[in-house]
Design a protein around this motif. Sequence first.
Motif, PDB file in Angstrom:
ATOM      1  N   ARG A  23       1.269  77.898  28.794  1.00 17.34           N
ATOM      2  CA  ARG A  23       2.380  77.019  29.119  1.00 17.34           C
ATOM      3  C   ARG A  23       2.015  75.795  29.948  1.00 17.34           C
ATOM      4  O   ARG A  23       2.782  74.841  30.003  1.00 17.34           O
ATOM      5  N   ARG A  24       0.901  75.809  30.634  1.00 13.61           N
ATOM      6  CA  ARG A  24       0.569  74.705  31.538  1.00 13.61           C
ATOM      7  C   ARG A  24      -0.060  73.547  30.787  1.00 13.61           C
ATOM      8  O   ARG A  24      -0.788  73.737  29.819  1.00 13.61           O
ATOM      9  N   ARG A  25       0.217  72.338  31.272  1.00 15.60           N
ATOM     10  CA  ARG A  25      -0.378  71.143  30.680  1.00 15.60           C
ATOM     11  C   ARG A  25      -1.546  70.635  31.501  1.00 15.60           C
ATOM     12  O   ARG A  25      -2.429  69.976  30.980  1.00 15.60           O
ATOM     13  N   ASN A  26      -1.559  70.916  32.781  1.00 15.17           N
ATOM     14  CA  ASN A  26      -2.606  70.433  33.665  1.00 15.17           C
ATOM     15  C   ASN A  26      -3.822  71.350  33.552  1.00 15.17           C
ATOM     16  O   ASN A  26      -3.710  72.571  33.633  1.00 15.17           O
ATOM     17  N   VAL A  27      -4.984  70.770  33.379  1.00 16.94           N
ATOM     18  CA  VAL A  27      -6.198  71.545  33.151  1.00 16.94           C
ATOM     19  C   VAL A  27      -6.584  72.354  34.392  1.00 16.94           C
ATOM     20  O   VAL A  27      -7.080  73.471  34.279  1.00 16.94           O
ATOM     21  N   ILE A  28      -6.333  71.829  35.570  1.00 18.65           N
ATOM     22  CA  ILE A  28      -6.647  72.551  36.805  1.00 18.65           C
ATOM     23  C   ILE A  28      -5.821  73.838  36.874  1.00 18.65           C
ATOM     24  O   ILE A  28      -6.339  74.902  37.230  1.00 18.65           O
ATOM     25  N   LEU A  29      -4.549  73.761  36.514  1.00 18.97           N
ATOM     26  CA  LEU A  29      -3.709  74.950  36.520  1.00 18.97           C
ATOM     27  C   LEU A  29      -4.125  75.935  35.434  1.00 18.97           C
ATOM     28  O   LEU A  29      -4.005  77.149  35.615  1.00 18.97           O
ATOM     29  N   VAL A  30      -4.626  75.435  34.321  1.00 17.02           N
ATOM     30  CA  VAL A  30      -5.143  76.327  33.275  1.00 17.02           C
ATOM     31  C   VAL A  30      -6.382  77.061  33.783  1.00 17.02           C
ATOM     32  O   VAL A  30      -6.535  78.272  33.556  1.00 17.02           O
TER      33      VAL A  30
END
Length: 124
Positions: A23-30
């Motif tokens: 669901r996340r778009r930000n790579v850091i959060l992935v």
Amino acid sequence: MHAVIPYVTGALLFGLGVYGVLRRRNVILVLMAVELMLNAVNLIFVTADTAVRATLVGVQIEAWAYPNGRPGHSGGVFALFVIVLAAAEVGVGLAIVLQYYRMRRAVHVDEVALYYEDDEQVSR
């Protein structure tokens, strides 16, 4: 303590990590969600090792399974291997993300170009 509680906790953490990856778009959060999944696997490895040891209290140790005559901590060894793998993943992943951020000024997963289009291929 029952072994069900750490198994359920590990499954919930792993599910939360899968949700974060999808669901996340930000790579850091992935990357953080992937770390959460790896830590859930660590919890399950250590819990499985402890649960198996607790059930095999009266079982004779086979010589082929333990060459030195003592059972090792295989769950902890696997967990340590996963921790080393996670550290390498964070190092390489953050290096790639930072380089991409320097080039594009954005780190969104859906905006990353996965292939390069030549001018000749675009004009066809």
